[in-house]
Structures are given as C-alpha cells and as structure tokens.
Design an enzyme around this catalytic site. Structure first.
Site, mmCIF file in Angstrom:
data_model
loop_
_atom_site.group_PDB
_atom_site.id
_atom_site.type_symbol
_atom_site.label_atom_id
_atom_site.label_comp_id
_atom_site.label_asym_id
_atom_site.label_seq_id
_atom_site.Cartn_x
_atom_site.Cartn_y
_atom_site.Cartn_z
ATOM 1 N N HIS A 133 0.830 -1.335 -0.018
ATOM 2 C CA HIS A 133 -0.112 -0.146 0.013
ATOM 3 C C HIS A 133 0.869 1.369 0.069
ATOM 4 O O HIS A 133 0.343 2.224 -0.470
ATOM 5 C CB HIS A 133 -1.030 -0.131 1.061
ATOM 6 C CG HIS A 133 -0.368 0.270 2.518
ATOM 7 N ND1 HIS A 133 -0.096 -0.636 3.475
ATOM 8 C CD2 HIS A 133 0.045 1.358 3.232
ATOM 9 C CE1 HIS A 133 0.367 -0.182 4.543
ATOM 10 N NE2 HIS A 133 0.490 1.186 4.259
ATOM 11 N N ASP A 163 0.035 -7.586 1.207
ATOM 12 C CA ASP A 163 0.641 -6.170 1.448
ATOM 13 C C ASP A 163 2.139 -6.028 1.715
ATOM 14 O O ASP A 163 2.743 -5.387 2.318
ATOM 15 C CB ASP A 163 0.037 -5.584 2.890
ATOM 16 C CG ASP A 163 0.048 -4.077 2.890
ATOM 17 O OD1 ASP A 163 0.279 -3.421 1.864
ATOM 18 O OD2 ASP A 163 0.186 -3.573 3.957
ATOM 19 N N SER A 235 4.697 2.458 7.858
ATOM 20 C CA SER A 235 4.357 1.688 7.016
ATOM 21 C C SER A 235 5.493 0.976 6.276
ATOM 22 O O SER A 235 6.107 1.964 5.428
ATOM 23 C CB SER A 235 3.285 1.644 6.208
ATOM 24 O OG SER A 235 2.105 1.934 7.088
#
Length: 493
Positions: A133, A163, A235
């Site tokens: 993402h 992911d 992230s």
C-alpha cells in the site's frame, strides 16, 4: 523531677523516630535488585543504515477551466456536461440551447506527492522490502538512505493479499541489508524495535514489547502484535529483535483516531520472504486453491460431531467441478489437516494451500460422520476475482408439518430442488421457533444432517430428533443459498 520527665519523654520520641526509620528502611533492605532496561544503542547503530524512507508521486490530470475556448466549462464541471446558459445551437435538456462543440485542448497533467512510507534492504544489491500500500498506484518511487543519498527506485512487484512489495535501486555502494530473523521464536513480553519515517520524520526509532503472536484479524496472514509506537509513515519499516534481526514488516495500526493507540501489527518476515522469492523471480505471486468456502468450528459444533477440539476449517460450500469437489470433499466436512499440517484455525487453510504450487497433488484430511478420512486433491491456481457460485434452492410451499423438539417443522425436499442443490437427501424447513429460531434457523433452510447422521426424509429426521440427548446441543448441517453451516441447537426437554 521536671527534668526527669522531659528526659523520659525525649527518649521515647527518639525511640519512636528510630522505629519509624527502621520501618521505612525495611522494604528497601528486603527488595530485590531491579533489572536494568536494555540499551538499544548498539542495535540501532547496526540496523539504522539498512532502513530507508520511501516517498511516492502520482501523475494526475489538470482541469483547465475555459482552456478549450468554452467560458462555461467550469460550470459544466459542477452542473454536468449538459449545462448551457442559453447559447446558440440545438435545443438542450429542459429547453436550453446547446453551444456548438468547441475543439478540446489537450488535457494537461501534473505530478503531485502521493505518500510516504518506510522500507529496508534485504540484500546488498539494492532490493528493498516495503508494504504494497506504500507504493500502490505510484508513478515514481524515491528512496532516501540514512546518509541522505536519494535514488529513484523500480517496482519489481507487489502483492496486495499480503501487503508486501519489492522495489530496487541501482547502487552497490554502502548498502547494508538487515539480517533475517525467525518470528516463530518471538514470545510475549520480548523487546522489539521499529525504525521508520512516521509523518515523514526519517530514521525514527521506537521500542516496545511483543503483545501477541499469530494474531488473526481475518486477513490472509497472522500478525505480530506489539505496543511499539507506529504511525503513518512507519508502514513498510522493519520490526527488529534484540539480536538486530528483522522479524516483521510494520504494516497496520488499530486505532480510533488514526494515530498510534498502543496496538500495532507487523507481517511475519518468514511469510513475507516467501512472497519476495516469487516477486523477485516473476514479478507476481502465484497461489494454490482447492475451491471451497470455509468458516470457523465452534466448540458446541465440535462436541456434537465428535471432534476432540474446536479446530479445523468447516467447509460451507464446495465449488462445483473444482479441485475439492473432484477429490470428494462435501459441504459440512471439517478440514483438519492439509499435507499433514494441522489446521488449528480456519484461517490457516488458505495460507497453507496458497503456498502449494498449482498442479501439485496434496493430501487432505477431513472429519466426516465421526471419523477422519484422507482424500487426494490436485491444487489449482488461484485467479484474481475467482469466485464459485451455485444455484440457490427454492422454498416450495408444502402442507403444514408438526414442530419437533428442536422447534422445527420440516417437509420433503423435492427431487428438482435436490438436483439443483446437488444433494442426495435433506429436508426443507417450513417453520422455526424456540431454540431453532434462537439459533438462527428460518423458513427455507435445508437440513442435510443431524450430528453424524444424514437426513433423508421428514419422518426419519423427526425420529432422530426424538432420540436426542436433551442434556447437550445437537448439530444441524444447514444449507442456506450456496452456503452450508453446522448450527448447534439445544433440544427441548
């Protein structure tokens, strides 16, 4: 005499003070030494150079109001393409006149910042691991190293299901990859570190403990749960153990505010590296599938069907002519092993099957009618958007039937409905009340089995119900639409 009284009082005060001091000192003397907190400086010095900041850009169209010679272009942006204040041309909607078509100017584009994230080197030839993402829909990817050098990166491949994304920069100088650790060795309470770029603040270090391992959130992978402070921008950054090894990829937070609230989730690095191997080789991930829909096995259902533990994956639907169907898997089976690997949680099955190369023959152990059976299944390839569909059963009306001890009134299932549902027996629920209604059963459901007995007719079903042990719940295998589910129902005494 007065002096003696003062002296005596003074001595008592001194004795009381001494006793108080001794009481204050007693816990200190009895207390055990407090263990010192770990010093993370050497770990950070070792691992920080391997962590990078990732920023992405995207190309978006620019709306050029009036740039095509039409002064009302901006109004059409808000009010629709048919907006016309009454110019020349053919009548438009609501009696308005449409303007003559103006030549369209070429649409302009501009590059805008899209987002920031983190990543880390996994090899000294420039491969970087991050979250899918972070780089999703990016036009350009820029990587900034801890020493300030910036590179334009190439996306090798990404996998939305896990992911995980793999990018690469063209540099072989001063690249320090992280050592890969074993997340299976993690235990609750162990110290871990996160390094990343929260809110764009590069090379930020936070520390905490492992809160849980194998955390199932309903997604494809189980997560490592920690209380390490992770915020937007972290992230894709590494979760590091006290050996300086990466054990996870920081991926998500659970928050009501959008910021850190004490719960962060990381992808186990061993699962991520399996994805990396395929991304590096082909740029995409190929997974196996067997064509079933599954659900959780409750304790009540496990007790009723004779399973020693509430484990495994309950098959709620079998794709017609799919791999599982050809192997003999039936709706209502509980898959307890795949290739001899135990299925502890129902969510284990998709991950284990997904790791099998399509075309491979595998063993499948199912629990059916009170015993385990081993089947052979040839794994197929999972396609994006693949879904199995079956016809739903009809709810033909029938003459009123008598309600039994489960609160069910059932009637015969027609041959046409059985053929459409691809079942050999079963009865149709005409009405549900009492315990059956509380358990969620309703008119139109089809009952295929009771405990470990197939249901063949209304009379046979009612006879089975009359012989139930009223001290324990009964398990009904219920078909609704294209889904089949075990439902626990307590018979009335």
């Amino acid at each position: 005499m007065h002096i003696d009284k003062v002296s005596h009082r003074f001595l008592r005060l001194i004795a009381a003070a001494a006793a108080a001091i001794s009481l204050l000192q007693a816990p200190v003397a009895m207390a055990q030494p407090v263990a010192g907190l770990p010093d993370f400086t050497q770990i950070v010095e070792k691992t920080d150079p391997a962590v990078v900041n990732i920023r992405t850009t995207a190309t978006v169209p620019v709306r050029n109001f009036g740039g095509n010679g039409d002064p009302y272009d901006m109004f059409r942006w808000f009010f629709g393409p048919d907006f016309n204040p009454g110019g020349q041309g053919a009548p438009g909607p609501r009696g308005r006149q449409q303007q003559p078509q103006q030549p369209q100017a070429p649409q302009e584009e501009r590059t805008v910042p899209r987002g920031v994230g983190s990543g880390f080197f996994i090899s000294n030839d420039g491969y970087i691991l991050t979250n899918a993402h972070v780089v999703d829909e990016a036009t350009d990817i820029f990587v900034t190293l801890s020493d300030g050098r910036e590179f334009k990166a190439k996306l090798i491949g990404s996998d939305a299901r896990t992911d995980v994304a793999l990018v690469k920069i063209d540099s072989d100088q001063n690249i320090t990859p992280l050592d890969i650790g074993d997340p299976k060795l993690l235990r609750k309470g162990q110290w871990v570190l996160a390094i990343g770029s929260p809110f764009g603040l590069e090379s930020t270090v936070t520390a905490g403990i492992v809160s849980a391992t194998g955390r199932d959130t309903g997604e494809y992978l189980p997560f490592i749960q920690t209380d390490v402070a992770v915020n937007p921008g972290n992230s894709g950054g590494p979760l590091i153990n006290l050996n300086g090894e990466v054990v996870g990829i920081n991926s998500q937070i659970i928050s009501r505010s959008g910021g850190f609230m004490g719960i962060s989730l990381a992808i186990p690095i061993d699962e991520a590296m399996q994805v990396v191997d395929q991304l590096r080789a082909t740029g995409h991930v190929t997974r196996g599938r067997i064509g079933v829909q599954i659900g959780e096995v409750s304790k009540e259902v496990a007790d009723a069907i004779g399973l020693s533990k509430a484990e495994g994956a309950l098959v709620s639907m079998v794709e017609p002519d799919g791999p599982a169907d050809k192997a003999g898997v039936e709706a209502g089976d509980v898959i307890i092993k795949f290739n001899k690997q135990p299925i502890t949680r129902w969510s284990d099955l998709p991950r284990i099957v997904g790791q099998v190369k399509p075309g491979t023959e595998s063993s499948l152990e199912v629990w059916r009618k009170g015993r385990a059976r081993t089947l052979k299944v040839t794994v197929a390839q999972m396609e994006d958007g693949n879904a199995a569909a079956t016809d739903s059963e009809s709810t033909e009306s029938a003459a009123p039937a008598q309600t039994n001890a489960l609160g069910l009134a059932v009637t015969e299932l027609t041959a046409e409905a059985r053929e459409r549902l691809r079942v050999r027996g079963g009865v149709l629920v005409q009405s549900a009340e009492g315990a059956a209604a509380s358990a969620g059963l309703t008119q139109g459901d089809v009952i295929l089995a009771l405990n470990d007995q197939d249901v063949t007719s209304p009379s046979q079903f009612n006879q089975l119900v009359s012989g139930l042990d009223t001290s324990r719940a009964a398990a009904l295998l219920v078909r609704r639409g294209d889904q089949t589910q075990w439902v626990a129902v307590q018979p009335a005494k």
